[in-house]
Structure formats: structure tokens, C-alpha cells
Design a protein around this motif. Structure first.
Motif, PDB file in Angstrom:
ATOM      1  N   UNK A  48      26.197  41.534  45.537  1.00 49.44           N
ATOM      2  CA  UNK A  48      26.034  40.020  46.179  1.00 49.44           C
ATOM      3  C   UNK A  48      26.676  39.200  44.919  1.00 49.44           C
ATOM      4  N   UNK A  49      27.009  39.512  43.932  1.00 47.32           N
ATOM      5  CA  UNK A  49      27.860  38.834  43.548  1.00 47.32           C
ATOM      6  C   UNK A  49      29.262  38.447  44.556  1.00 47.32           C
ATOM      7  N   UNK A 262      32.236  32.725  28.475  1.00 50.53           N
ATOM      8  CA  UNK A 262      32.573  32.550  30.381  1.00 50.53           C
ATOM      9  C   UNK A 262      31.029  32.885  30.264  1.00 50.53           C
ATOM     10  N   UNK A 263      30.455  33.134  29.437  1.00 52.04           N
ATOM     11  CA  UNK A 263      28.886  33.055  29.604  1.00 52.04           C
ATOM     12  C   UNK A 263      28.084  32.064  30.476  1.00 52.04           C
ATOM     13  N   UNK A 264      29.085  30.816  29.336  1.00 54.82           N
ATOM     14  CA  UNK A 264      28.179  29.858  29.792  1.00 54.82           C
ATOM     15  C   UNK A 264      29.248  28.944  30.903  1.00 54.82           C
ATOM     16  N   UNK A 265      30.023  29.468  31.422  1.00 59.98           N
ATOM     17  CA  UNK A 265      30.436  28.610  32.291  1.00 59.98           C
ATOM     18  C   UNK A 265      29.898  28.708  33.468  1.00 59.98           C
ATOM     19  N   UNK A 283      32.174  35.250  37.730  1.00 60.96           N
ATOM     20  CA  UNK A 283      31.030  36.611  37.220  1.00 60.96           C
ATOM     21  C   UNK A 283      31.681  37.303  37.527  1.00 60.96           C
ATOM     22  N   UNK A 284      32.200  37.924  38.449  1.00 59.38           N
ATOM     23  CA  UNK A 284      33.179  39.187  38.653  1.00 59.38           C
ATOM     24  C   UNK A 284      34.841  39.150  38.143  1.00 59.38           C
TER      25      UNK A 284
ATOM     26  N   UNK B 119      26.689  38.789  34.771  1.00 54.69           N
ATOM     27  CA  UNK B 119      27.503  39.516  36.229  1.00 54.69           C
ATOM     28  C   UNK B 119      26.733  38.917  37.556  1.00 54.69           C
ATOM     29  N   UNK B 120      25.099  39.112  37.094  1.00 54.10           N
ATOM     30  CA  UNK B 120      24.784  38.922  38.102  1.00 54.10           C
ATOM     31  C   UNK B 120      23.348  38.409  38.259  1.00 54.10           C
TER      32      UNK B 120
END
Lengths: 307, 273
Positions: A48-49, A262-265, A283-284, B119-120
Motif C-alpha cells: 500500500x505504501x 526521516x521518521x519524523x518527516x 516511507x519507501x 514505512x507502513x
């Protein structure tokens, strides 16, 4: 070693003679539930991502939609905030690794020595690992690093030094300190386990041959720790790539993007700006980054399972 | 003084110093939880004061704290039970009836643990929103079960492998059916292993803060989310925050201290022995 092989053959033989019917226990229905749920958990959201990353998709604006091709990616890759976040992610991972592995190795050697109350001291030293991230971040933020009432500010003032506004002027450094404090016990615990598996006869032999403490550390202990250190680096990297809660409760990624990783972005893009397409593309990229590390880690685990 | 004794004394001083520095933030938090709010933000910081239990009473009296603590307990225990139930048959099959693909399967399961949650995040968030699972306990239980399943399978697998096969064989010869074999022989024999696996799973669920912050707001919010809500007001409730945090981390700290050894095994997937 020989005895284990024998028992294995013997039990195998009994199974073959005594219980042919039992030997044909169907493993598929036993394993299937785990495999199916994990497969769904991993593949469906990932697919889905990937799908969203090629779509125009905004949660607030339903009129936006349709196939976007590579536009989310080109937009993202030309956006300076992605590169800021990438750089912050790399700096965070790198410095936390340097601090935890460096100090962790020294502490592991220290806690390998015999001393009074070692058991209790070790319990205290590994405690931060069991503190939930939101608590440790707030303790550091409010009680230690606070520019007015914090303990560090008090020490600076007492020594006549300028007071540092940690989260205002050194946001990323502050987060690195907090995260390193949380992960130091992990490195210590694993490296200590590894040191203790070192053959004491080998150490004794080196000592007999006149090896001093430094020679001992560099030529006996460090080479023995090589594998454990690489495992610590890989596992920490995977977790550190997605540090989130510590940023969430301290700086919210700011000031500006100074402490956004990156996670927070991705979180900001998706749940604050509602841009699903753009966030999915990021996310990818995060998944690809983690996979590069994971490949090495899996290889190293595989080697050990075979042993 | 004998050189050996002196060495030991030096190691004692340095060792305790290091441990003290590392533990200091936790110590300071516990200390602050026994101060009044005024003492908590006093400059110079107070090391000696008349301890008060006022903060603990306030925290305990606030009904919502009990609500969040209960969520933490229900969610971590629920997810741990569910993960263990799904994992036991799989680990049993892989430990006692290994096939050609067992190793690959195990590695694949571990590799799912390496996928970054961000990522998910978006698909899970949207699926949860559309199915009404957002801010529900069962929603978070589901996510935590899946999050920990690979570790639980892996740890149970290593513990089951240590159970002597002969005992299970003997049981089978005496006519034990597979179900009886697992429940009456394997489970009691590997109870310590199962217990430490469950303990690790509870620790990981209790401290998890990515999914809880993103998928819960109030109804199903565990302590991690509740504590995060203290980040907004500037320095007004430090003593209460400290008391709430101390209660929140105390049980897990004890669990963690109890399971140090197994922790290494579980968190490194056996890569460090």
C-alpha cells in the motif's frame, strides 16, 4: 560433541521405528498462522505504501487523486527538507553509535572486572534501557536540560559559565545525548555477554606472556568483540533509523527542521500535512535505507544459526 | 596494600562512579517525585528536603491515571498472550520437526522485524481509521502482537530446542497425542523459557511509543502516550510528572532486571551468545 550426535541419531531412529504415525505430524497447520499473519502485516501495508507513493492522495482534499507517476519522488528529492531530514537521520545514527559502542566497550571491560557490589552497579547501569522513551525524554528535557530550572543550567551558573539552551540552540545534539543514554545499556549488556564468553585460559595465557592491560584490550578483548560489536551496530542502526518518540516530546522536529529525522518527516507529511502520496514516497526511501542494513544483519544471524 | 586488592578497590570506585552517572537521571526523577512542586523547580536544586507522598496520592486519585495504567497492562499482557499462543505451535513444529526450509522461514520472520515502522505508518493508520480500530485497545493489541511475533517465535524456538527430545519421544511411545505432548510435556519442561519470553514481550510492549503515539489518543492510550501529554505545559507539574513516571517505569525496571540474560538472546536473535 560426539555424545550429542549419538543421541540425535538414536532419537531419530526411535522415531522411525516406534512412531511412524507420530513422525508425520503435519507442521504446516502449526506454522501457517504465524507465517500468514506476519505476511499480511509486512506485505500488505508495504504494498500500500508503494502504491500510495505513485498516487496523488491528500486526506483533506478528496478532489486530488489519480496516478502521479514519479512526481511524488521528484518533488521529494528536489525538496531540501528531505535532505535535511536525511542528514539529521545519519548524524543521529552515527553519533549515537559512536557514543554507545565506544563507551559500551569501555564499560563492558570495567564491569567484567571483579569489584565490590558489581551486581548492583550493573543493574543501575542497564536501567535506562527499561525506561519508556517518553519518560526519559521528558526527564532530560525538564529536569536536566531545562534552561531555567534544569540541573545543567544550575551547574553552568555555579561555575560561571554561560547557560546552554539545549533544545533551542543544540536540538539535534540534545536528542543524540538522550538517545545515546537510552541505548548505552543495550551495547553494554551485549558486549559484556560477549566478553564473558571469552576463554579465561586464553586471558591467563596472555597475562603469563606479560601482556599489560592495554595489550590485553587491543590484542585479546577487542578482536574477540568484533562480531558482537558489529551485531550491536546493525541492531541499533535499525532502531535508530526510526527514532520518533524522543523527538515528538522534546523538539517536535524544530526549531525549523533542525531536529527532524526521516521518521519524523514522514509523520509530519502524513498526519500533519495530510499529504499521503509524498509521505509514502519518503516511507519507501526509509524502507530501502533499513533494508541495506538488514541484509547484512540477516547474513550475520544466518551464519550463527547454522553453527 | 596487596596490588590485587588495590586493583579491586580502584575498579570498585570507577565502576560505581560510572553506574552512578548513568543512573543519575532516574535517581533524580525518583527524588523529584517526593518533593513539592515548589521544591521541584527550586534553584539551587534541593538534595535534602522533607519527602512527601503528596504527588503519589494526587496521581493515584486522578481516575485517568488508573485508566492509562490499566490500558498499558491490558495491552501488553493481551498482546503477549496472543503472540505466545500463535507462536507456540510454530516454534514447536520448527524445533522438533525441522524441514529444509525451517532456517529460511526463521530468518524471514526475523527480517520482518527489521522493517521500519514509519514505512507502513500511513497504510496502517488509514486501515485503522477506516475500520474503527483507531484508539481501541484491541487495535493496539493486534499491532503489538504482530510487532513481537518474530521475537517470540525465535525465542521459543531456541528454548524448545534445549528440551531433550527423548522425553517427548517417550511420551509419544506411551500414546500421548500431539496436543497432550505439547501441553503436558513440552510446556511444563520449558516453562522458564516461556516465562522469560513473555517477560521480554511485555517489556517491549510496555515501552513501545511509536504506534501508541500515532494510533491512540485517549480511550486506549497507554502510559507512554499519557506521559507524552506532559510535554506541553512548561515546568509546572514536574513533581507530579516524576511520580507518574516513577510508577510507570517501576514494574518494567524490575522485569528488566529479572530477565537481563534472556534479553540479550532475544534482542540479538542469537547472534551473540
Amino acid at each position: 560433541m560426539a555424545s550429542t550426535t549419538t543421541t540425535a541419531t538414536v532419537s531419530g531412529a526411535t522415531a522411525a521405528i516406534g512412531g511412524r504415525s507420530q513422525r508425520t505430524v503435519k507442521t504446516l497447520p502449526l506454522i501457517a498462522p504465524s507465517v500468514i499473519v506476519l505476511f499480511l502485516w509486512m506485505i500488505v501495508p508495504l504494498a500500500m505504501t508503494l502504491w500510495f507513493s505513485f498516487q496523488y492522495y491528500n486526506l483533506l482534499d478528496p478532489s486530488v487523486g489519480g496516478f502521479a507517476g514519479l512526481e511524488n519522488y521528484t518533488y521529494l528529492l528536489t525538496d531540501p527538507s528531505l535532505w535535511t531530514a536525511m542528514l539529521n537521520t545519519i548524524l543521529l545514527v552515527f553519533w549515537v553509535l559512536v557514543i554507545t559502542v565506544g563507551l559500551g566497550t569501555l564499560l563492558a571491560v570495567l564491569f567484567d572486572q571483579d569489584f565490590y557490589g558489581r551486581g548492583v552497579a550493573r543493574l543501575l547501569a542497564i536501567a535506562p534501557f527499561f525506561v519508556m522513551p517518553t519518560v526519559s525524554a521528558l526527564v532530560w528535557k525538564n529536569m536536566l536540560m531545562h534552561p531555567v530550572n534544569g540541573l545543567f543550567a544550575f551547574f553552568s551558573r555555579s561555575l560561571g559559565l554561560p547557560v546552554i539552551d539545549f533544545f533551542g540552540s543544540l536540538p539535534l545534539t540534545s536528542i543524540i545525548i538522550i538517545v545515546a543514554w537510552q541505548w548505552l545499556p543495550f551495547a553494554l549488556l551485549i558486549l559484556l555477554t560477549a566478553i564473558q564468553s571469552l576463554d579465561s585460559e586464553q586471558k591467563e595465557a596472555a597475562r603469563m606472556d606479560g601482556a599489560g592491560p592495554f595489550a590485553m584490550f587491543f590484542f585479546i578483548i577487542l578482536p574477540h568483540l568484533g562480531r558482537a560489536i558489529s551485531v550491536v551496530i546493525m541492531i541499533e542502526t535499525i532502531f535508530l533509523l526510526s527514532v520518533f518518540a524522543e523527538i515528538y516530546v522534546t523538539t517536535s522536529g524544530g526549531p525549523g527542521l533542525a531536529s527532524t529525522n526521516l521518521a519524523f518527516l514522514i509523520y509530519l507529511r502524513a498526519l500533519r500535512e495530510y499529504d499521503v502520496g509524498g509521505a509514502s514516497a519518503a516511507g519507501v526511501i526509509a524502507v530501502i535505507l533499513a533494508n541495506i542494513v538488514a541484509v547484512f544483519l540477516v547474513r550475520s544471524i544466518a551464519r550463527n544459526i547454522a553453527d | 596494600m596487596h596490588p590485587k586488592t588495590r586493583e579491586k578497590l580502584i575498579a570498585t570506585v570507577v565502576g560505581w562512579l560510572a553506574a552512578g552517572v548513568i543512573f543519575f537521571p532516574i535517581f533524580w526523577m525518583i527524588l523529584t517525585s517526593f518533593k513539592t512542586e515548589v521544591e521541584a523547580i527550586a534553584t539551587p536544586p534541593k538534595l535534602f528536603f522533607t519527602p512527601t507522598l503528596e504527588n503519589y496520592v494526587t496521581v493515584r486519585e486522578r481516575a485517568d491515571y488508573v485508566h492509562f495504567a490499566l490500558n498499558s497492562v491490558l495491552i501488553s499482557v493481551g498482546a503477549t498472550l496472543l503472540a505466545t499462543l500463535i507462536a507456540i505451535p510454530a516454534s514447536y513444529a520448527m524445533a522438533f520437526f525441522p524441514g529444509k526450509r525451517t532456517k529460511d522461514l526463521l530468518l524471514w520472520m526475523l527480517s520482518t522485524k527489521m522493517m521500519p515502522a514509519v514505512g507502513v505508518l500511513i497504510p496502517i493508520y488509514l486501515l485503522f481509521r477506516d475500520s474503527g480500530a483507531i484508539d481501541t485497545r484491541w487495535g493496539l493489541i493486534l499491532v503489538y502482537t504482530l510487532m513481537n511475533l518474530p521475537i517470540v517465535v525465535w525465542m521459543l524456538y531456541t528454548f524448545f530446542k534445549e528440551v531433550p527430545k527423548d522425553i517427548l519421544e517417550a511420551g509419544r511411545m506411551d500414546g500421548a497425542k500431539p496436543k497432550q505432548e505439547v501441553w503436558m510435556l513440552l510446556m511444563p519442561l520449558s516453562l522458564p523459557g516461556i516465562a522469560s519470553t513473555a517477560l521480554l514481550s511485555i517489556i517491549l510492549c510496555w515501552n513501545e511509543a511509536f504506534w501508541s503515539l500515532n494510533l491512540t489518543t485517549s480511550q486506549a492510550a497507554p502510559l507512554t502516550t499519557f506521559i507524552a501529554s506532559f510535554s506541553a505545559p512548561e515546568g509546572l507539574f514536574w513533581a507530579k510528572l516524576s511520580a507518574a513516571s516513577t510508577i510507570a517505569i517501576a514494574p518494567i525496571l524490575v522485569f528488566g532486571w529479572m530477565s537481563q540474560r534472556q534479553l540479550v538472546r532475544g534482542l540479538t536473535f542469537g547472534a551473540v551468545k
